[in-house]
Scaffold this active site. Sequence first.
Site, mmCIF file in Angstrom:
data_model
loop_
_atom_site.group_PDB
_atom_site.id
_atom_site.type_symbol
_atom_site.label_atom_id
_atom_site.label_comp_id
_atom_site.label_asym_id
_atom_site.label_seq_id
_atom_site.Cartn_x
_atom_site.Cartn_y
_atom_site.Cartn_z
ATOM 1 N N ARG A 232 5.043 5.496 10.038
ATOM 2 C CA ARG A 232 5.801 4.892 11.136
ATOM 3 C C ARG A 232 6.743 5.940 11.702
ATOM 4 O O ARG A 232 7.363 6.709 10.942
ATOM 5 C CB ARG A 232 6.626 3.688 10.652
ATOM 6 N N GLU A 261 7.226 5.365 20.349
ATOM 7 C CA GLU A 261 5.831 5.225 20.787
ATOM 8 C C GLU A 261 5.564 3.952 21.588
ATOM 9 O O GLU A 261 4.624 3.904 22.378
ATOM 10 C CB GLU A 261 4.880 5.284 19.590
HETATM 11 P P1 NAD Z 1 1.441 -0.077 0.798
HETATM 12 O O1 NAD Z 1 2.381 -1.227 0.859
HETATM 13 O O2 NAD Z 1 0.144 -0.248 0.058
HETATM 14 O O3 NAD Z 1 2.178 1.204 0.187
HETATM 15 C C1 NAD Z 1 3.467 1.587 0.520
HETATM 16 C C2 NAD Z 1 4.045 2.355 -0.658
HETATM 17 O O4 NAD Z 1 5.325 2.864 -0.286
HETATM 18 C C3 NAD Z 1 4.258 1.467 -1.896
HETATM 19 O O5 NAD Z 1 3.671 2.080 -3.037
HETATM 20 C C4 NAD Z 1 5.777 1.379 -2.027
HETATM 21 O O6 NAD Z 1 6.226 1.275 -3.363
HETATM 22 C C5 NAD Z 1 6.177 2.697 -1.397
HETATM 23 N N1 NAD Z 1 7.575 2.733 -0.988
HETATM 24 C C6 NAD Z 1 8.369 1.721 -0.587
HETATM 25 N N2 NAD Z 1 9.612 2.182 -0.330
HETATM 26 C C7 NAD Z 1 9.591 3.505 -0.574
HETATM 27 C C8 NAD Z 1 10.571 4.526 -0.485
HETATM 28 N N3 NAD Z 1 11.816 4.258 -0.114
HETATM 29 N N4 NAD Z 1 10.198 5.782 -0.795
HETATM 30 C C9 NAD Z 1 8.939 6.047 -1.192
HETATM 31 N N5 NAD Z 1 7.967 5.131 -1.300
HETATM 32 C C10 NAD Z 1 8.294 3.867 -0.988
HETATM 33 O O7 NAD Z 1 1.175 0.328 2.321
HETATM 34 P P2 NAD Z 1 -0.051 1.183 2.885
HETATM 35 O O8 NAD Z 1 -1.166 0.259 3.257
HETATM 36 O O9 NAD Z 1 -0.334 2.324 2.001
HETATM 37 O O10 NAD Z 1 0.569 1.682 4.268
HETATM 38 C C11 NAD Z 1 1.620 2.634 4.294
HETATM 39 C C12 NAD Z 1 2.182 2.681 5.694
HETATM 40 O O11 NAD Z 1 1.189 3.219 6.570
HETATM 41 C C13 NAD Z 1 2.496 1.294 6.290
HETATM 42 O O12 NAD Z 1 3.818 0.906 5.963
HETATM 43 C C14 NAD Z 1 2.316 1.493 7.748
HETATM 44 O O13 NAD Z 1 3.588 1.761 8.316
HETATM 45 C C15 NAD Z 1 1.438 2.736 7.873
HETATM 46 N N6 NAD Z 1 0.146 2.497 8.535
HETATM 47 C C16 NAD Z 1 -0.215 3.290 9.571
HETATM 48 C C17 NAD Z 1 -1.431 3.101 10.209
HETATM 49 C C18 NAD Z 1 -1.897 3.980 11.338
HETATM 50 O O14 NAD Z 1 -2.813 3.604 12.083
HETATM 51 N N7 NAD Z 1 -1.325 5.171 11.512
HETATM 52 C C19 NAD Z 1 -2.287 2.069 9.787
HETATM 53 C C20 NAD Z 1 -1.891 1.278 8.698
HETATM 54 C C21 NAD Z 1 -0.666 1.477 8.087
#
Ligand code: NAD
Length: 328
Positions: A232, A261
């Site tokens: 994000r 964005e």
């Molecule tokens: P997820 O919930 O499976 O994983 C997120 C991880 O981040 C978890 O393991 C959590 O413990 C960890 N986390 C939470 N707070 C944290 C912190 N302060 N420091 C470090 N780690 C922390 O989510 P995901 O499916 O892996 O997605 C991750 C991110 O990717 C989403 O939040 C979303 O913003 C982004 N995303 C982007 C796209 C894209 O098209 N670019 C698509 C899907 C998701």
Amino acid sequence: MKIAVFSTCKYDEDFLNQFNTGHKLRYFSAPLDEQTVALTAGYDAICIFVNDTLNKEVLNALHANGVKLIVLRCAGFNNVDIAEADRLQIPVLRVPAYSPEAVAEHAMALILTLNRKTHKAYNRIREGNFSLEKLMGFNLSQRKVAVIGTGAIGKAFCRILKGFGCHVSAYDVYPDKDLAATGVTYGTLQETLAGADIVSLHCPLMDNTRHLINKETLKLFKPGAMLINTSRGGLVDTVDVIDALKTGQLGYLGLDVYEQEGKLFFHDYSEDVIQDDRITRLISFPNVIITSHQGFFTREAMEQIATTTFANIDAFANGGELINRVKS
Ligand code: NAD
């Protein structure tokens, strides 16, 4: 159910129409915000994406319009005031995982492009320029890569990095034992950032992760390191990153997401004067690549988004368990 679907492009409509389980959909290409919320009168549910704004004002207007359900076509929910939605008793359902490999592979695509400069080579060859000057990259094998956030996408990304022979270090508030068993080394944020050749962000945007990459944390980076953000835009302080690129502290930047964005991504402004001076500055760097939030954009992910979205809607409509509900 009668559902107003916001921020749609033709490809969204194609996939939603293909997997619709019998609901009445009305598509709006505009994002849902204070200006467009009036359009939701008479709908049972709304379906939104990453750049729709559901703050207190919009949620209260939805409630007044009789909207009973919010479904997100994405995993991240930082654009919805979940506590307010809970207070109004409007369930918010999301698509928790849709092909994490899609985003992980896109992160690797950004790394490979920045490193091996295939985008520049493509243009050169088309102009009859077969020189290799200024195209030199580095081997990914044996490089240290820092992965911030090892959820579904972070884990998929670690698997890809291991295949390239990288040393993977990670930071997560909940370290994953199974991932650690594959040789990924967990440390504090500071330890993980220090000495990394590449830093890739895969944690959610929350109050405590906003501007996680800023003037101070950038100082911990190895000089000339690469930063990749497919998570994000708000995770990165854009002004501080521009400064770090100017001094060379940051050597490469790959962004699939950007703080501002919402005003730009998913639209064609090729004949307009772009008013956002930060993104135009970023675009001007030779060592920066920006893609327009396309990490998720594979056939497999679009199919998963559509099927889970309708499963969420059907669960609500039939009084079933709301397994993908986001709670405050
Ligand atoms: P997820 O919930 O499976 O994983 C997120 C991880 O981040 C978890 O393991 C959590 O413990 C960890 N986390 C939470 N707070 C944290 C912190 N302060 N420091 C470090 N780690 C922390 O989510 P995901 O499916 O892996 O997605 C991750 C991110 O990717 C989403 O939040 C979303 O913003 C982004 N995303 C982007 C796209 C894209 O098209 N670019 C698509 C899907 C998701």
